[in-house]
Design an enzyme around this catalytic site. Sequence first.
Site, PDB file in Angstrom:
ATOM      1  N   ASP A 203       0.810  -1.209   0.000  1.00 17.25           N
ATOM      2  CA  ASP A 203       0.000   0.000   0.000  1.00 17.25           C
ATOM      3  C   ASP A 203       0.847   1.264   0.000  1.00 17.25           C
ATOM      4  O   ASP A 203       0.382   2.326  -0.373  1.00 17.25           O
ATOM      5  CB  ASP A 203      -0.900  -0.031   1.234  1.00 17.25           C
ATOM      6  CG  ASP A 203      -2.078   0.898   1.092  1.00 17.25           C
ATOM      7  OD1 ASP A 203      -2.677   0.887  -0.004  1.00 17.25           O
ATOM      8  OD2 ASP A 203      -2.383   1.639   2.035  1.00 17.25           O
ATOM      9  N   HIS A 285      -9.138   5.181   0.446  1.00 12.97           N
ATOM     10  CA  HIS A 285      -9.146   6.325  -0.462  1.00 12.97           C
ATOM     11  C   HIS A 285      -7.775   6.668  -0.998  1.00 12.97           C
ATOM     12  O   HIS A 285      -7.626   7.642  -1.718  1.00 12.97           O
ATOM     13  CB  HIS A 285      -9.721   7.542   0.256  1.00 12.97           C
ATOM     14  CG  HIS A 285     -11.151   7.359   0.632  1.00 12.97           C
ATOM     15  ND1 HIS A 285     -12.183   7.647  -0.226  1.00 12.97           N
ATOM     16  CD2 HIS A 285     -11.716   6.863   1.739  1.00 12.97           C
ATOM     17  CE1 HIS A 285     -13.327   7.353   0.351  1.00 12.97           C
ATOM     18  NE2 HIS A 285     -13.078   6.871   1.561  1.00 12.97           N
ATOM     19  N   ARG A 286      -6.774   5.894  -0.629  1.00 11.58           N
ATOM     20  CA  ARG A 286      -5.442   6.262  -1.082  1.00 11.58           C
ATOM     21  C   ARG A 286      -5.364   6.190  -2.605  1.00 11.58           C
ATOM     22  O   ARG A 286      -4.677   6.979  -3.233  1.00 11.58           O
ATOM     23  CB  ARG A 286      -4.399   5.357  -0.437  1.00 11.58           C
ATOM     24  CG  ARG A 286      -3.078   6.035  -0.283  1.00 11.58           C
ATOM     25  CD  ARG A 286      -2.160   5.284   0.645  1.00 11.58           C
ATOM     26  NE  ARG A 286      -2.377   5.626   2.035  1.00 11.58           N
ATOM     27  CZ  ARG A 286      -2.129   4.800   3.041  1.00 11.58           C
ATOM     28  NH1 ARG A 286      -1.700   3.596   2.807  1.00 11.58           N
ATOM     29  NH2 ARG A 286      -2.309   5.177   4.283  1.00 11.58           N
ATOM     30  N   GLY A 287      -6.104   5.238  -3.179  1.00 13.64           N
ATOM     31  CA  GLY A 287      -6.132   5.108  -4.631  1.00 13.64           C
ATOM     32  C   GLY A 287      -6.606   6.385  -5.305  1.00 13.64           C
ATOM     33  O   GLY A 287      -5.981   6.872  -6.249  1.00 13.64           O
TER      34      GLY A 287
END
Lengths: 348, 669
Positions: A203, A285-287
């Site tokens: 991640d 929400h990192r995407g």
Amino acid sequence: MSKAKPVYPFPAIVGQERMKLSLILNVIDPGLSGVLIRGEKGTAKSTAVRALADILPEIPVIRDDPFQLSPDDELEILAEIRRHLGLAEDAPIVRETRKVAVVELPVGATEDRVVGSLDLEQALKSGKRKVEPGLLAAAHRGILYVDEVNLLDDHVVDVLLDSAAMGVNTIEREGVSFGHPARFTLVGTMNPEEGELRPQLLDRFGLCVTIEGIADPESRVAVMERRAAFDRDPEGFVLKWRSESEALAGRIERARRILASDVAVEREFLFRIARTCLDVGVDGHRGDIVILKAARALAAFAGRNEVQAEDIDKAAELALPHRVRRQPLMEMADDLEAVRRKKKGMES
Amino acid sequence: MRANFPFVAVVGQDELKKSLLLCAVNPGVGGVLVRGEKGTAKSTLARALADVLPEIDTAEGCAFVCDPARPGEWCTRCREKAGANHWVKRRIPFQTLPLNATEDRVSGSLDFEEAVRRGRREFSPGLLASVHRGILYVDEVNLLDDHLVDILLDAAACGENRVEREGLSFAHPSRFMLIGTMNPEEGELRPQLLDRFGLSVAVGGETAVEDRVELMWRRQCFDRDPAGFDRLHAEETLALRRRLVAARERLPGVRLPKRLRGFIAELASESHVAGHRADLFLEQAALALAALHGENEVGEARIVEAAPLVLAHRRRDAQPSPPPPLPPPPENSEDDSETPEKSPPENREEREDAPPPPSPEQGESPSQNRPEDADDGQSGGGATPEENVFQIGETFRVKRVQADRDRQRRRGSGRRSRSRVSQKQGRYVRSGPDLGTGDLALDATLRAAAPHQLARRGDSSLAIVLAPSDIREKIREKRLGNHLFFTVDASGSMGARGRMAASKGAVMSLLLDAYQKRDRVALISFRRNGASLDLPPTTSVDLAGKLLAEMPVGGRTPLSAGLSRTWEAVRNTLSKNPLARPIVLIITDGRSNVALRDPGENPLHEAWRLAAAMRQDSRVKYVVVDTEDADAMNFGLAAELAGALGADYFKVNDLKVEALVNIVRRSEW
């Protein structure tokens, strides 16, 4: 640098456009927090990362500073570190510029080598502390390159995760601790056949590309020819590619300036990003945020001040493969479009 | 320092925000465990909460964050200065527990410089001191070493950090708000630890496009101008802070009507929670919730509102989070701490003399737990003697299988078997000279130097003069991953009556467990006339899972070939890595009808002879998983094989954590 050993020129790498692009984007915006390159052996993964040194921009640094602090906004930290180490706090600060560094972390590296160490023996004799900075100090504001990142010892991974999350590296021994900033772009390469990465580490990579050997015979010949030419006469080869290298470096430099002066994203494009992420199903929400950043970097690289739809789509392809939600023991999605189609198919 | 993203600007995550606020109002609520996806603003919110909370008073530069209002708790320095103390305001402490934290770093240790320079025994405070009156954020709490979690929870429970080691006996107050996060796919938290968290929240990403857009938008604004973004939300933050302060003041006066105590107890028992912690935490949470809403009396609605936060992680019949089902009742702890040391060797002896008699428990449990669906699915498969690929049957949480302890020091990672390690991780168990780890054991070093001090003291300005011969280094112990060899019987007999599906389910369960414990796995299968190494030792448990799913079944049973192929692979591993502790798991019904070499020899006897030879290497541990149904005619062949190997012997169902009670009982027996 250039005298020591010439690096293979970045533009001379044949094909592997996605890998090259993802590396370039990370140079344009270090906030993208790195790229994971997955692929078989002998697909120019390592060559490409090392060749990055060829096109990296210059940053201001302080002369003889092992911690790579920025003379622009880290002077306070410098004073603190000097105080901590018992150095003269008012030693003169000499500004100079240097290329962004590519620091290689060998798979077998010990924790001491990575984190740095406090010389206890010195302390035992004189009661004074002496710090030996590690690779994380060298990689501050630069690129930390881990070949075979999936084979890295878990405790070294822990250290990387800690620094990546907090932007600070702490050297600790017998209750004596010492911290310095360590913000780096993490570039990892791996061969998936030898095991996957821990999800937390996965991640941390902003982008992820999977590469394969080139199938086209002509390109394969070009690979061999260029490699042979480089091995025969490295200096000559570098010289031959100089203008292309410089052109690319210039383009990256321009993109960095454009990005700094702001690249606009219309709200409708944010919807496009959100829908893409929901469509393929990603954790958290990192995407979304990485796509947004990558799209802006892409626009800047194209010399534009505003993001276009194609930037978003391209960015999604780089930012999402490793974020598509999956159970343990399931394979990673390589083809985003296929995932989307499958999801769509299941719904209808 | 870089600005934090403001608490009030975080989009969504209402349950998490509520839980955090409850903890901030009432420390009695007992911390929050956040379960779920990555990248959902967990740490952002925790960090931001520290900004919302009002600043605290403390002595300037005090390492223990002493509270002026509690002189009884002051540290030595604060007490010496007494009235002359400069009380200053500071932001409440926020600490993230580093993943590679050692015990010293967490609870504190002997101050090295003080000891050597001035000969004084001073305590050098650790994380638990600097986080006093603040927030401790532990990411991936389920991956933390057990002994560290124990330290944290002990401190959290009694509000005090007690250090009793390295010749130190010291205690200091340490009251903090504990926020832990975990991703259940990476392994569950031990049930006792789970129970110690007051609240738990499951978080996920926002599913509405508008919310996701808003989130990106805000994030972008923040990145461009953090300070400006902060100013934009300053008013809202201030309002929230006022509300929190008011709620804290109100809290002591909030009443809980007596009749509602009964209601709380009812809710708790309805959810089949273990123990009484749930009742207590629910009461505290309801009080905090009422205070937060400016009410002086808790109403039923507040209890109902707080209940899911308190009960979700304690519920015993809770929804299993696939693949690993929810944790079992607390008996699990025994398997964690005591049994592994004692039981395996004894077990072995017993098995050798007498293959396990069909105990009464055995008769009960398997029939209960038999995976029904798998059974049904196979009835067709059993009829055809040809090659078949069976589905993977039901998976479950497996009990701990681990190697016996020894004195070797290893390097590595993982979470299966305890071992001495030659790295600076794990628990400090002993010290020794010349280990070459550079991991100084200060207490032992000082003890070693003590007798020489009179003779050595020359013109040194140091209080203690150390010589290289005094240096003692720490011997640490932690859990490491193992090499697991799965040897799977894929012969025709396994196809019968759903056995293969159940066996694959068992192997899959063990693989999931191996993934969580970071083992290296290898897969060997045998059928027809031979055995094959399908997967050489690798960390890619993924690949093993894939191969398992595709493994065909059919033909006769060359058990000897399977054993000898396994042995070859184990021997290779051992010659590459002599310190490895391989665990061989043989999944079979124990039948054998193809001999390896001499067609004249009884294949069964040949296999047992091989097994006895394999047993000679004490570095290898064997486990036989018997796939034979307990209720069918029981040949006991697998048990016989286990006896020859000196292996632990389980029926498929005995591997389940739920069946733990049975196993413990049997090994006592």
